[in-house]
Design an enzyme around this catalytic site. Structure first.
Site, PDB file in Angstrom:
ATOM      1  N   SER A  37       0.813  -1.215   0.000  1.00 57.62           N
ATOM      2  CA  SER A  37       0.000   0.000   0.000  1.00 57.62           C
ATOM      3  C   SER A  37       0.849   1.269   0.000  1.00 57.62           C
ATOM      4  O   SER A  37       0.499   2.261  -0.654  1.00 57.62           O
ATOM      5  CB  SER A  37      -0.936   0.005   1.212  1.00 57.62           C
ATOM      6  OG  SER A  37      -1.747  -1.141   1.223  1.00 57.62           O
ATOM      7  N   HIS A  76       0.604   4.901   4.570  1.00 55.29           N
ATOM      8  CA  HIS A  76       0.000   5.472   3.375  1.00 55.29           C
ATOM      9  C   HIS A  76       0.455   6.918   3.155  1.00 55.29           C
ATOM     10  O   HIS A  76       0.843   7.299   2.040  1.00 55.29           O
ATOM     11  CB  HIS A  76      -1.523   5.412   3.481  1.00 55.29           C
ATOM     12  CG  HIS A  76      -2.076   4.051   3.228  1.00 55.29           C
ATOM     13  ND1 HIS A  76      -3.423   3.811   3.081  1.00 55.29           N
ATOM     14  CD2 HIS A  76      -1.464   2.843   3.098  1.00 55.29           C
ATOM     15  CE1 HIS A  76      -3.624   2.526   2.861  1.00 55.29           C
ATOM     16  NE2 HIS A  76      -2.454   1.918   2.877  1.00 55.29           N
TER      17      HIS A  76
END
Length: 528
Positions: free
Chosen positions: A444, A499
């Site tokens: 991610s 993230h």
């Protein structure tokens, strides 16, 4: 992060996006899509209240049946219509009439039957059937007469019919705008074609798709004799057409450039044309386009801007053209992630924490103790198939675009740096806050790094190259980032630090590496 949570979030965001688009672009005329979106959203809310365990299944099922299948089917029907394969499109249109009864879809199968009759020479019967559906809400019914005229190369009749359509209705229909432009070129009124394109361009950009806008550009370039630019449109995948269709438009540009002998040879080499293309070829040979180079000279500024817009469309269009599909590094990265996932399954399960730890999951305390290799290995491991599927989908879509811009090795290095760097930031934050040992896995951070790189490239194109398209795409990417932040904050088990740090690292790398895109220079318009 459960599959139910992910599916429900994704469906709701998709419905809200489609709802806003239907209300904004159609000004409320797409009542069918508005009703579908509102109905599914209400069903999701009701299910969440009454049976929360079923909300993911209800959301995904309703979205698949009433949104995904109709959208894909409608696109395929209109693709077949553009190829004049009316009989092929009819069964699918009939099914869509049942799935999506509003907005005139039940009439489409009948209109396609009429167009099939016209192809067989039964024109009077076809015209009668089309008139019966003249009040239909579907766009195909409104353009059916244009399809009849164009399939038999009756361009003057088409211009007369278009002149009777109210200006407001014409300017809201990309199909009618395209037929208007082509009919002007086919009747050797090239100057009107160029001027009309300049006037209609804002309407095409608002109501049309990128492929329709580029098809309008193709008409202008072909009828003004820009052979090289026409070829570039096809090579870069900005206009999709069959080999015969591409040959036809190259010949059109060759005629308009004054190369009649070459154009005739190009047309004669077309093998097994469709009935409509056969009509078009006969028309082209009997009525060669007027030489468009004098018009090009008089409108050189417009053509220069068009070439620049085409270059920006190729550079910042954020879609996979054939030039972007050859992505060996992206394919290799996906293969490595799949291989690692298979190893997880073989070793005891992708959701087994002890298995993930043994294979190299990130544990901040272990990294600080010297196991630096976990920064790299953790980004290829995933917790469950849903985690893997979502990351690989993002990598497939975003990675191909970034790889086309940066080149194979710069892209690969940037991907690894953002993925490992985001893992390093997670480690650092955990060490500074003295948090208990925890496991982190997934690509991610690297995927968010790709989004950051794309944002940097678009910012560069908008600020330095003055690309309007880059500015539009930048606003879209910023909206996606905002939705991702909201999703992260509302979903348990997601590393917000990973993230966000991947996004920032990707943006910085994009500013450094993205200034020299691996793209071809745009062709220069030829003017006498």
């Amino acid at each position: 992060m459960t599959p139910t949570h992910i599916v429900t979030w994704t469906v709701c965001l998709s419905l809200l996006s489609l709802l806003l688009r239907s209300v904004w672009l159609s000004q409320g005329r797409d009542r069918g899509w508005i009703a579908v979106c509102v109905g599914i959203l209400l069903a999701i809310v009701a299910t969440y209240r009454l049976a929360p365990a079923w909300v993911g299944w209800v959301a995904g099922g309703l979205w698949l049946i009433w949104v995904a299948i109709p959208l894909v089917g409608m696109k395929q029907v209109m693709t077949w219509v553009a190829q004049e394969r009316f009989q092929t499109a009819r069964p699918l249109a009939h099914l869509l009439g049942w799935l999506h009864p509003a907005d005139g879809w039940p009439d489409v199968a009948s209109v396609l039957h009429a167009l099939t009759l016209a192809q067989r020479g039964q024109e009077e019967e076809a015209a009668t059937l089309i008139r019966q559906h003249s009040a239909s809400r579907h766009a195909l019914a409104s353009i059916a007469p244009a399809l009849l005229y164009s399939s038999h190369s009756r361009w003057q009749r088409l211009r007369q019919w278009l002149s009777q359509i109210p200006t407001a209705a014409l300017h809201q229909s990309p199909w009618l705008m395209l037929y208007s432009l082509r009919s002007q070129g086919e009747t050797q009124d090239v100057l009107t074609l160029v001027n009309e394109f300049e006037r209609l361009q804002p309407c095409l950009e608002r109501y049309g798709s990128p492929s329709q806008i580029n098809h309008a550009r193709l008409l202008v370039l072909a009828f003004t004799g820009q052979v090289e630019a026409v070829q570039a449109l096809f090579q870069r995948g900005l206009v999709q057409d069959s080999a015969n269709g591409q040959a036809f438009w190259r010949a059109t540009a060759q005629f308009a450039a004054g190369h009649d002998a070459i154009a005739q040879d190009t047309l004669k080499a077309i093998a097994s044309p469709s009935p409509a293309l056969a009509h078009a070829v006969c028309w082209r040979l009997a009525h060669p386009p007027a030489i468009g180079l004098p018009v090009a000279a008089a409108n050189s500024a417009l053509l220069q801007q068009m070439m620049l817009d085409l270059q920006h469309e190729h550079d910042y269009g954020l879609r996979l053209t054939p030039a972007h599909r050859a992505s060996p590094m992206t394919a290799m990265l996906i293969a490595l992630n799949l291989l690692a996932f298979g190893l997880e399954i073989w070793a005891g399960g992708s959701q087994n924490l002890s298995v993930l730890y043994r294979l190299g999951a990130l544990v901040p305390q272990d990294v600080m103790a010297g196991a630096w290799w976990r920064l790299l290995s953790a980004m290829f491991l995933h917790y469950g198939w849903m985690h893997l599927a979502m990351n690989m989908l993002g990598l497939m879509i975003l990675g191909a675009f970034v790889e086309a811009r940066l080149g194979l090795w710069r892209y690969g290095i940037a991907y690894v740096l953002t993925g490992a760097g985001s893992m390093g930031c997670v480690t650092l934050v955990a060490w500074l806050n003295d948090t208990p040992p925890q496991i982190a896995v997934g690509a991610s951070g690297a995927i968010m790094g790709l989004i950051g790189m794309i944002a940097a490239m678009l910012l560069y194109g908008w600020h330095y190259e003055k690309s309007r398209l880059a500015g539009k795409r930048l606003r879209l990417v910023l909206a996606v980032i905002g939705l991702q932040v909201a999703f992260d904050l509302s979903t348990p088990g997601i590393s917000v630090i990973g993230h966000f740090s991947g996004l920032v690292l990707g943006f910085c790398l994009g500013l450094i590496l993205g200034r020299s895109p691996q793209v071809q220079a745009p062709p220069t318009p030829y003017v006498p």
